[in-house]
Design a protein around this motif. Structure first.
Motif, mmCIF file in Angstrom:
data_model
loop_
_atom_site.group_PDB
_atom_site.id
_atom_site.type_symbol
_atom_site.label_atom_id
_atom_site.label_comp_id
_atom_site.label_asym_id
_atom_site.label_seq_id
_atom_site.Cartn_x
_atom_site.Cartn_y
_atom_site.Cartn_z
ATOM 1 N N GLU A 196 9.666 5.310 3.448
ATOM 2 C CA GLU A 196 9.399 6.589 2.789
ATOM 3 C C GLU A 196 10.163 6.634 1.482
ATOM 4 N N CYS A 197 9.474 7.053 0.418
ATOM 5 C CA CYS A 197 10.152 7.065 -0.878
ATOM 6 C C CYS A 197 9.764 8.273 -1.707
ATOM 7 N N LYS A 198 10.537 8.489 -2.762
ATOM 8 C CA LYS A 198 10.288 9.593 -3.700
ATOM 9 C C LYS A 198 9.686 9.079 -5.002
ATOM 10 N N LEU A 251 -3.616 5.191 7.562
ATOM 11 C CA LEU A 251 -2.492 4.382 7.106
ATOM 12 C C LEU A 251 -1.128 5.002 7.417
ATOM 13 N N ALA A 252 -0.997 6.307 7.218
ATOM 14 C CA ALA A 252 0.329 6.942 7.383
ATOM 15 C C ALA A 252 0.210 8.151 8.302
ATOM 16 N N PRO A 253 0.075 7.898 9.606
ATOM 17 C CA PRO A 253 -0.125 9.018 10.537
ATOM 18 C C PRO A 253 0.951 10.091 10.370
ATOM 19 N N GLY A 254 0.501 11.331 10.278
ATOM 20 C CA GLY A 254 1.431 12.465 10.200
ATOM 21 C C GLY A 254 1.913 12.800 8.803
ATOM 22 N N LEU A 255 1.571 11.970 7.805
ATOM 23 C CA LEU A 255 2.079 12.245 6.453
ATOM 24 C C LEU A 255 1.305 13.399 5.817
ATOM 25 N N TRP A 276 0.864 -1.191 0.000
ATOM 26 C CA TRP A 276 0.000 0.000 0.000
ATOM 27 C C TRP A 276 0.898 1.238 0.000
ATOM 28 N N ALA A 277 0.932 1.907 -1.148
ATOM 29 C CA ALA A 277 1.692 3.162 -1.257
ATOM 30 C C ALA A 277 0.703 4.310 -1.097
ATOM 31 N N ILE A 278 1.094 5.324 -0.351
ATOM 32 C CA ILE A 278 0.114 6.372 -0.017
ATOM 33 C C ILE A 278 0.781 7.753 0.044
ATOM 34 N N ASN A 279 0.014 8.741 -0.349
ATOM 35 C CA ASN A 279 0.510 10.128 -0.430
ATOM 36 C C ASN A 279 -0.017 11.013 0.702
ATOM 37 N N MET A 280 -0.865 10.468 1.549
ATOM 38 C CA MET A 280 -1.444 11.306 2.617
ATOM 39 C C MET A 280 -1.747 10.431 3.839
ATOM 40 N N TRP A 339 6.165 9.813 -0.543
ATOM 41 C CA TRP A 339 5.091 8.816 -0.376
ATOM 42 C C TRP A 339 5.552 7.774 0.637
ATOM 43 N N LYS A 340 4.563 7.173 1.284
ATOM 44 C CA LYS A 340 4.914 6.077 2.203
ATOM 45 C C LYS A 340 4.506 4.747 1.579
ATOM 46 N N LEU A 341 5.313 3.738 1.880
ATOM 47 C CA LEU A 341 5.010 2.380 1.429
ATOM 48 C C LEU A 341 4.735 1.547 2.672
ATOM 49 N N ALA A 342 3.479 1.145 2.835
ATOM 50 C CA ALA A 342 3.125 0.286 3.975
ATOM 51 C C ALA A 342 3.167 -1.155 3.484
ATOM 52 N N LEU A 343 4.035 -1.942 4.109
ATOM 53 C CA LEU A 343 4.251 -3.319 3.634
ATOM 54 C C LEU A 343 4.082 -4.319 4.771
ATOM 55 N N LEU A 344 3.572 -5.461 4.390
ATOM 56 C CA LEU A 344 3.551 -6.595 5.314
ATOM 57 C C LEU A 344 3.989 -7.788 4.475
ATOM 58 N N ARG A 345 5.072 -8.445 4.897
ATOM 59 C CA ARG A 345 5.616 -9.535 4.078
ATOM 60 C C ARG A 345 5.604 -10.833 4.863
ATOM 61 N N ASN A 346 5.285 -11.915 4.163
ATOM 62 C CA ASN A 346 5.323 -13.256 4.757
ATOM 63 C C ASN A 346 4.666 -13.285 6.135
ATOM 64 N N ALA A 347 3.514 -12.675 6.224
ATOM 65 C CA ALA A 347 2.831 -12.577 7.523
ATOM 66 C C ALA A 347 1.775 -13.671 7.657
ATOM 67 N N SER A 348 1.524 -14.058 8.887
ATOM 68 C CA SER A 348 0.464 -15.048 9.148
ATOM 69 C C SER A 348 -0.896 -14.365 9.018
#
Ligand SMILES: Nc1ncnc2c1ncn2[C@@H]1O[C@H](COP(=O)(O)OP(=O)(O)OP(=O)(O)O)[C@@H](O)[C@H]1O
Length: 516
Positions: free
Chosen positions: A460-462, A414-418, A401-405, A425-434
């Motif tokens: 955080e990315c550009k 999703l991205a408190p304070g953004l 989930w990439a998000i701009n706000m 932009w922020k990238l919210a990731l969850l990998r190999n999760a149960s």
């Protein structure tokens, strides 16, 4: 009419209001000011007998009106009950003949003061907060006096109005209303907003009810004239906001149009991420009245936009988000449940949790912490990325989930304070999760608690590029600003910025309202 006349030369030159009357006995308060502290130190005092407070039942009572640096103060005496006015009595328990009742209209809660000269009625357009949500509580005064009194009242009202909002001169907005958005609530939400905006004669509205998908984009691209228009109000969900920014970005004069035309959002869809993010960033609750209130306050804030590249289609513009795996699955899979409004996400979310489809992909991103920024034009997605401090992750994503706000929907923090204009932009990731972790992630989104989960990553990315690796079924999809796009390589690259209507607004501190 008896008025208080300000003695301050600073105030007098600021106002250049002629003195109707300069009573020697009038009380005049002036607060010495410096820096950017409030300068509304003087007050206007309209004596009883010249100004009547119009009660909801149509009767009227004498009222004394004063303005200080923070509020318009209405003072009543004898015979007015709290029931009459819905106001606070400052002398509870005293006999009625001793009672004094005051009502304060705080300047930050006021949008303007408007005189109807025909009826000699003065309306204070007033939206105070009640338990954190705003309500309409306009105050109407009957002005008693000749045409000169009305002229001065009008001048005073305009002066005070200019302290209540940030608009310099009249504003003309195009309004796009999507009758097909969300659970069909756009028209209802628009009526709440319009009822407020219509009270402010310096705001003009030109409405368009869309008849088909894509219409708002076409009109924003081809018909809106930035010379004669001051902004676009979208009454819909984020899908139509996406259309409007794409329409503006496709124009030959895109840069000027994006600079001149801020976009306001009255939430009429299901997710309403933009309206939620604007409202909360301005310290307001989520709601149509609050969104309209912020539009009327006239402040704007910058919004980052990204150019979106995919192999099979022309460039697009994104203002909000890109999601994959369970997030896009819930967003797009629940489209057939739009009649449920925002509830559709919860209902379909349970199904997706029971049958999760992770996204196998390669993610390459330009970290926001890098000392350089990506070049100004995006590379073709078929070609290798240019040199840069790229970081690559190849993995199985349960959440992408990439998000701009800050807010991805009215109930996903999703991205408190953004901030939407931070260039990041922020990238919210969850990998190999149960499944248990995934469930916790989704359940904690509303309060932002998901950021504390051990497995959750918030990068955080550009700019970034996401390349899916293989396809394992029909439920694999990407959602761009809430709309489905092909499940294939996708790249988001910084582009021209836009603006939105609505931002945090301090009490005005740039002048003095004084004598009438
Ligand atoms: N008259 C119309 N009939 C059908 N579709 C329309 C019409 N007007 C606009 N649309 C399309 O409806 C799509 C969805 O609308 P919108 O995004 O506003 O609502 P939503 O999906 O319920 O809300 P959200 O995106 O916040 O979840 C938009 O992409 C737009 O193109």
């Amino acid at each position: 009419m008896r008025v208080c006349f300000c003695q301050s030369s600073k105030a007098a030159s600021f106002l250049s209001l002629p003195a109707v009357n300069t009573p020697s006995s009038a009380t005049c308060l002036h607060t010495a000011v410096s820096g950017c502290s409030p300068m509304l130190g003087d007050f206007w005092d309209l004596s009883q007998g010249h100004c009547l407070y119009v009660l909801p039942n149509g009767s009227a009572r004498p009222v004394n009106v004063q303005v200080n640096e923070a509020a318009v103060v209405l003072k009543f005496s004898d015979g007015l009950s709290e029931q009459d006015t819905g106001m606070r009595c400052c002398c509870r328990g005293k006999r009625p003949d001793e009672s004094k009742v005051t009502k304060e209209l705080k300047i930050p809660d006021l949008l303007g003061v408007v005189l109807d000269p025909e009826k000699a009625l003065l309306r204070f357009v007033h939206c105070p907060r009640r338990s954190s949500v705003r309500v309409r509580e306009d105050v109407i005064l009957q002005i008693q006096g000749d045409s000169e009194v009305l002229k001065q009242t009008d001048k005073w009202a305009k002066e005070l109005s200019s302290k209540c909002h940030s608009m310099k001169g009249p504003r003309k907005y195009r309004v796009f209303i999507n009758p097909a958005s969300g659970s069909g609530q756009a028209q209802v939400k628009w009526e709440i907003a319009k009822e407020l905006l219509d009270q402010l004669p310096w705001i003009q509205l030109e409405e368009l009810r869309t008849t088909h998908a894509g219409q708002a984009e076409e009109v924003a691209e081809k018909e809106v004239n930035p010379e004669s228009c001051d902004g676009i109000i979208v009454v819909s969900g984020d899908g139509m906001v996406h259309e409007v920014f794409n329409g503006l970005s496709k124009r030959p004069d895109a840069e000027a149009a994006l600079r001149k035309l801020p976009v306001g959002h009255i939430p009429g869809g299901s997710g309403n991420a933009l309206a939620t993010s604007i409202n909360h960033s301005a310290g307001e609750s989520f709601g149509a009245l609050e969104a309209a209130f912020l539009i009327a306050k006239g402040k704007t804030q910058p919004l980052d936009l990204m150019t979106v590249s995919q192999p099979s289609r022309p460039l697009r513009t994104s203002f909000l988000s890109l999601s994959g795996a369970i997030i896009s699955d819930i967003d797009l899979g629940s489209e057939s449940m739009r009649f449920l409004g925002g509830l559709r996400f919860a209902v379909y979310g349970v199904y997706c949790l029971l049958n999760p489809k992770p996204l196998q992909a390669e993610l390459t991103y330009w970290p926001a912490t890098a000392s350089t920024v990506p070049g100004s034009s995006p590379p073709p997605i078929e070609e290798a990325l240019p040199e840069g401090p790229w970081v690559t992750i190849t993995d199985s994503f349960n959440v992408f989930w990439a998000i701009n706000m800050a807010w991805a929907s009215f109930d996903s923090h999703l991205a408190p304070g953004l901030s939407m204009g931070s260039g990041t932009w922020k990238l919210a990731l969850l990998r190999n999760a149960s499944r248990a972790t995934l469930t916790k992630f989704l359940l904690n989104l509303e309060n932002g608690g998901h950021v504390n989960l051990e497995k959750a990553e918030l990068l955080e990315c550009k700019a970034f590029r996401l390349l899916p690796q293989g396809s394992s079924g029909s439920r694999e999809r990407f959602s761009l600003d809430g709309e489905e796009v092909p499940f294939e390589g996708i790249q988001l690259w910084p582009s021209l910025g836009g603006h939105v209507l609505g931002a945090f607004s301090e009490a005005p501190c740039d002048g003095v309202v004084s004598a009438l």
